[in-house]
Design a protein around this motif. Structure first.
Motif, PDB file in Angstrom:
ATOM      1  N   VAL A  81       0.851  -1.198   0.000  1.00  0.00           N
ATOM      2  CA  VAL A  81       0.000   0.000   0.000  1.00  0.00           C
ATOM      3  C   VAL A  81       0.879   1.238   0.000  1.00  0.00           C
ATOM      4  N   GLU A  82       1.855   1.258   0.889  1.00  0.00           N
ATOM      5  CA  GLU A  82       2.742   2.420   0.995  1.00  0.00           C
ATOM      6  C   GLU A  82       3.496   2.670  -0.311  1.00  0.00           C
ATOM      7  N   LEU A  83       3.828   1.589  -1.010  1.00  0.00           N
ATOM      8  CA  LEU A  83       4.547   1.727  -2.279  1.00  0.00           C
ATOM      9  C   LEU A  83       3.613   2.046  -3.447  1.00  0.00           C
ATOM     10  N   GLY A  84       2.304   2.123  -3.178  1.00  0.00           N
ATOM     11  CA  GLY A  84       1.334   2.497  -4.197  1.00  0.00           C
ATOM     12  C   GLY A  84       0.945   1.389  -5.155  1.00  0.00           C
ATOM     13  N   LYS A  85       1.184   0.136  -4.786  1.00  0.00           N
ATOM     14  CA  LYS A  85       0.866  -0.982  -5.678  1.00  0.00           C
ATOM     15  C   LYS A  85      -0.564  -1.475  -5.543  1.00  0.00           C
ATOM     16  N   ILE A  86      -1.162  -1.271  -4.373  1.00  0.00           N
ATOM     17  CA  ILE A  86      -2.540  -1.706  -4.132  1.00  0.00           C
ATOM     18  C   ILE A  86      -3.246  -0.653  -3.282  1.00  0.00           C
ATOM     19  N   PRO A  87      -4.574  -0.589  -3.384  1.00  0.00           N
ATOM     20  CA  PRO A  87      -5.302   0.434  -2.617  1.00  0.00           C
ATOM     21  C   PRO A  87      -5.435   0.074  -1.133  1.00  0.00           C
ATOM     22  N   ALA A  88      -5.327   1.098  -0.309  1.00  0.00           N
ATOM     23  CA  ALA A  88      -5.419   0.907   1.139  1.00  0.00           C
ATOM     24  C   ALA A  88      -6.782   0.366   1.546  1.00  0.00           C
ATOM     25  N   TRP A  89      -7.857   0.792   0.898  1.00  0.00           N
ATOM     26  CA  TRP A  89      -9.187   0.348   1.310  1.00  0.00           C
ATOM     27  C   TRP A  89      -9.348  -1.159   1.129  1.00  0.00           C
ATOM     28  N   ALA A  90      -8.706  -1.738   0.119  1.00  0.00           N
ATOM     29  CA  ALA A  90      -8.786  -3.187  -0.088  1.00  0.00           C
ATOM     30  C   ALA A  90      -8.049  -3.927   1.028  1.00  0.00           C
ATOM     31  N   VAL A  91      -6.908  -3.398   1.431  1.00  0.00           N
ATOM     32  CA  VAL A  91      -6.161  -4.005   2.532  1.00  0.00           C
ATOM     33  C   VAL A  91      -6.923  -3.808   3.839  1.00  0.00           C
ATOM     34  N   PHE A  92      -7.631  -2.695   3.968  1.00  0.00           N
ATOM     35  CA  PHE A  92      -8.464  -2.489   5.150  1.00  0.00           C
ATOM     36  C   PHE A  92      -9.539  -3.575   5.251  1.00  0.00           C
ATOM     37  N   ILE A 133       4.970  -9.029  -5.304  1.00  0.00           N
ATOM     38  CA  ILE A 133       6.375  -8.868  -4.912  1.00  0.00           C
ATOM     39  C   ILE A 133       7.311  -9.125  -6.091  1.00  0.00           C
ATOM     40  N   ALA A 134       7.001 -10.137  -6.883  1.00  0.00           N
ATOM     41  CA  ALA A 134       7.897 -10.567  -7.964  1.00  0.00           C
ATOM     42  C   ALA A 134       8.135  -9.445  -8.976  1.00  0.00           C
ATOM     43  N   PRO A 135       9.378  -9.314  -9.448  1.00  0.00           N
ATOM     44  CA  PRO A 135       9.680  -8.285 -10.454  1.00  0.00           C
ATOM     45  C   PRO A 135       9.301  -8.771 -11.852  1.00  0.00           C
ATOM     46  N   LEU A 136       8.012  -8.763 -12.118  1.00  0.00           N
ATOM     47  CA  LEU A 136       7.513  -9.253 -13.399  1.00  0.00           C
ATOM     48  C   LEU A 136       7.354  -8.102 -14.389  1.00  0.00           C
ATOM     49  N   SER A 137       7.330  -8.448 -15.656  1.00  0.00           N
ATOM     50  CA  SER A 137       7.189  -7.420 -16.692  1.00  0.00           C
ATOM     51  C   SER A 137       5.775  -6.832 -16.642  1.00  0.00           C
ATOM     52  N   PRO A 138       5.593  -5.647 -17.232  1.00  0.00           N
ATOM     53  CA  PRO A 138       4.283  -4.986 -17.211  1.00  0.00           C
ATOM     54  C   PRO A 138       3.156  -5.820 -17.827  1.00  0.00           C
ATOM     55  N   ILE A 146      -5.877  -9.177 -10.997  1.00  0.00           N
ATOM     56  CA  ILE A 146      -6.963 -10.161 -10.874  1.00  0.00           C
ATOM     57  C   ILE A 146      -6.716 -11.060  -9.674  1.00  0.00           C
ATOM     58  N   ALA A 147      -5.491 -11.536  -9.515  1.00  0.00           N
ATOM     59  CA  ALA A 147      -5.157 -12.393  -8.366  1.00  0.00           C
ATOM     60  C   ALA A 147      -5.393 -11.657  -7.054  1.00  0.00           C
ATOM     61  N   PHE A 148      -5.017 -10.388  -7.006  1.00  0.00           N
ATOM     62  CA  PHE A 148      -5.222  -9.609  -5.785  1.00  0.00           C
ATOM     63  C   PHE A 148      -6.710  -9.478  -5.472  1.00  0.00           C
ATOM     64  N   TRP A 149      -7.518  -9.114  -6.472  1.00  0.00           N
ATOM     65  CA  TRP A 149      -8.950  -8.912  -6.223  1.00  0.00           C
ATOM     66  C   TRP A 149      -9.663 -10.219  -5.919  1.00  0.00           C
ATOM     67  N   VAL A 150      -9.214 -11.323  -6.497  1.00  0.00           N
ATOM     68  CA  VAL A 150      -9.766 -12.634  -6.124  1.00  0.00           C
ATOM     69  C   VAL A 150      -9.495 -12.905  -4.651  1.00  0.00           C
TER      70      VAL A 150
END
Length: 170
Positions: A81-92, A133-138, A146-150
């Motif tokens: 969240v702090e790094l701006g990769k995912i929204p804070a409300w979802a982690v909440f 976390i993984a350094p994957l290509s764009p 999709i994996a995160f929202w699932v």
């Protein structure tokens, strides 16, 4: 303390290294973080397997294992969240579910293990965090999201299922 409980407790040791490494933007640091996270996640399976195999299932283990799982999942999510990769409300939402279930479990007379929905939630979170976390290509951006929202959806479903009272046969 039993061997499975020690393994559960050892999972905590990787969290500070994981958090420190997530702030390093190099690909090498990201691969190291992914390795630390996956090893820690695999110990979740190992401690459960050994507890059953060695007949060392304990009340401490039933309490400690999900607590450590929550820390292992929530710690990197907060950094992401702090790094701006995912929204804070979802982690909440994830945090709220974990706190609600932890509070619910405290009021139970016996501590039960996770049901299938709780296990699916945990596996989906591990997959999502690993991909984040993984350094994957764009090109991986959409599958990662999709994996995160699932994982968020399974978190909500598993929380609701835990809190719905079981039907009493008449």
């Amino acid at each position: 303390m039993t061997l499975p409980n020690w393994i559960t407790f050892s999972r905590l040791l990787g969290i500070p290294f994981l958090l420190y490494g997530l702030y390093n933007p190099t690909n090498q640091a990201k691969w190291i973080c992914l390795t630390i996270f996956l090893i820690a996640a695999l110990t979740d399976w190992l401690d459960g397997y050994l507890a059953r195999k060695l007949n060392q299932i304990s009340e401490l283990g039933k309490f400690l294992d999900p607590l450590v799982d929550k820390l292992l999942v929530l710690a990197p999510l907060l950094v992401l969240v702090e790094l701006g990769k995912i929204p804070a409300w979802a982690v909440f939402i994830i945090l709220a579910r974990e706190l609600a279930i932890a509070g619910w479990r405290v009021n139970q007379t016996t501590i039960t293990g996770a049901n299938i929905w709780g296990k699916l939630k945990t596996v989906s979170q591990i997959i999502a965090i690993s991909l984040l976390i993984a350094p994957l290509s764009p090109i991986w951006q959409t599958p990662i999201l999709i994996a995160f929202w699932v994982s968020v959806i399974l978190t909500i479903i598993s929380g609701i299922i835990y809190l719905i009272p079981p039907k009493i046969s008449e």
